[in-house]
Design an enzyme around this catalytic site. Sequence first.
Site, PDB file in Angstrom:
ATOM      1  N   GLN A  84      -6.677 -12.358 -58.548  1.00 22.82           N
ATOM      2  CA  GLN A  84      -6.993 -13.606 -59.249  1.00 22.82           C
ATOM      3  C   GLN A  84      -8.506 -13.808 -59.333  1.00 22.82           C
ATOM      4  O   GLN A  84      -9.224 -13.673 -58.336  1.00 22.82           O
ATOM      5  CB  GLN A  84      -6.339 -14.777 -58.487  1.00 22.82           C
ATOM      6  CG  GLN A  84      -6.520 -16.121 -59.142  1.00 22.82           C
ATOM      7  CD  GLN A  84      -5.810 -16.225 -60.493  1.00 22.82           C
ATOM      8  OE1 GLN A  84      -4.683 -15.765 -60.656  1.00 22.82           O
ATOM      9  NE2 GLN A  84      -6.470 -16.825 -61.462  1.00 22.82           N
ATOM     10  N   ASP A  89      -2.876  -7.006 -65.606  1.00 24.40           N
ATOM     11  CA  ASP A  89      -3.802  -7.953 -66.233  1.00 24.40           C
ATOM     12  C   ASP A  89      -4.517  -7.312 -67.431  1.00 24.40           C
ATOM     13  O   ASP A  89      -5.093  -8.009 -68.263  1.00 24.40           O
ATOM     14  CB  ASP A  89      -4.863  -8.369 -65.200  1.00 24.40           C
ATOM     15  CG  ASP A  89      -4.869  -9.862 -64.933  1.00 24.40           C
ATOM     16  OD1 ASP A  89      -4.116 -10.584 -65.601  1.00 24.40           O
ATOM     17  OD2 ASP A  89      -5.647 -10.286 -64.056  1.00 24.40           O
ATOM     18  N   LYS A 143       2.502 -17.920 -60.784  1.00 22.06           N
ATOM     19  CA  LYS A 143       2.814 -16.517 -61.081  1.00 22.06           C
ATOM     20  C   LYS A 143       3.902 -15.998 -60.145  1.00 22.06           C
ATOM     21  O   LYS A 143       4.837 -15.314 -60.576  1.00 22.06           O
ATOM     22  CB  LYS A 143       1.537 -15.665 -60.973  1.00 22.06           C
ATOM     23  CG  LYS A 143       0.596 -15.894 -62.138  1.00 22.06           C
ATOM     24  CD  LYS A 143      -0.791 -15.317 -61.927  1.00 22.06           C
ATOM     25  CE  LYS A 143      -1.686 -15.741 -63.093  1.00 22.06           C
ATOM     26  NZ  LYS A 143      -3.104 -15.406 -62.916  1.00 22.06           N
TER      27      LYS A 143
END
Length: 301
Positions: free
Chosen positions: A104, A127, A60
């Site tokens: 995460q 997200d 990422k």
Amino acid sequence: MSPDSAPAAAQRIDGVAVARAVRDDVALEVAELKTRGITPGLTVVIVGEDPASQTYVRAKEKASVEAGMKGETIRLAADVSQAELEQLIDRLNADDSVHGILVQSPLPKHMDSNTVVRRISPAKDVDGFHPVNVGKLLTGEKDGFAPCTPAGVQELLVRYGVSTTGKDVVIVGRSNIVGKPMAALLMQQGAGGDCTVTVCHSRTRDLAAHTRRADIVIAALGRPESITGDMIRPGAVVIDVGISRVADPSAARGYRLAGDVHFESAAQVASFITPVPGGVGPMTIAMLLKNTVRAARQAGA
Ligand code: NDP
């Protein structure tokens, strides 16, 4: 000729190429924003040493830097307290150079991930898991953020010119990360939507009866190769979100990656199909970048 050796009838959907195209578009947008003094910034927070998660966050950060963004990873020890993580999120929420925040998953067991997600400002929740963004996805408000994997599936359909209007879609899996937001995206009015959506799960009676009547099947159940060609209607579009390691003594690593669809048999009957790897997978990071650049645009507007 056995189904496994017959030539595939379906056109492969190339997720690597589409993800590259999305990332190129994002890079152009980043360059344009920079001329206005805005450098989109994505901060990824990882807690602990889980090797798979470490790989994901490296990818990422690399992708965000390649797109011209400010990409940053903050690594916290596995025993950090929830309060410390929340203080960090508060700091990132208040930092104008950070437009997207991603924590995460999975988090260590002593943490409550729902509380952590709620702490992220919805305007920076690239997200798309904050309840505000989940709500906006359902109500069709365009300034929210959709979760990246189902958004990537929709992008694949759109970029391959797969018409969705009025189509019967069967989604196998009802997780908050894939199945539910996938249903919400495809049932919305407008381009890439207007589908009639059925969501199947482990309690569904006669799964094959559902998948067999679908124009588009989206497999996200986490059971390798369980959607077989005989469960697919001829000419249907098959999207495989699943990705699992399957033991394979002939492979150098001792395993291979498998999707939730039995590719060889499904490709005999489908019109379009995504491979694993190289289908949906690469789209997730591309859509994360796309969400981040929009977060920066909305913050600067
Ligand atoms: P979850 O385990 O959270 O959800 C699986 C869903 O499938 C559940 O709703 C479950 O039903 C349903 N299910 C399980 N078994 C069956 C069955 N036999 N028949 C019908 N439905 C079934 O998984 P995720 O949604 O997180 O992930 C699904 C797959 O997608 C995994 O392989 C994962 O690795 C992959 N994935 C890939 C991503 C990417 O490419 N970037 C990102 C996210 C996921 P119930 O609710 O009743 O338990």
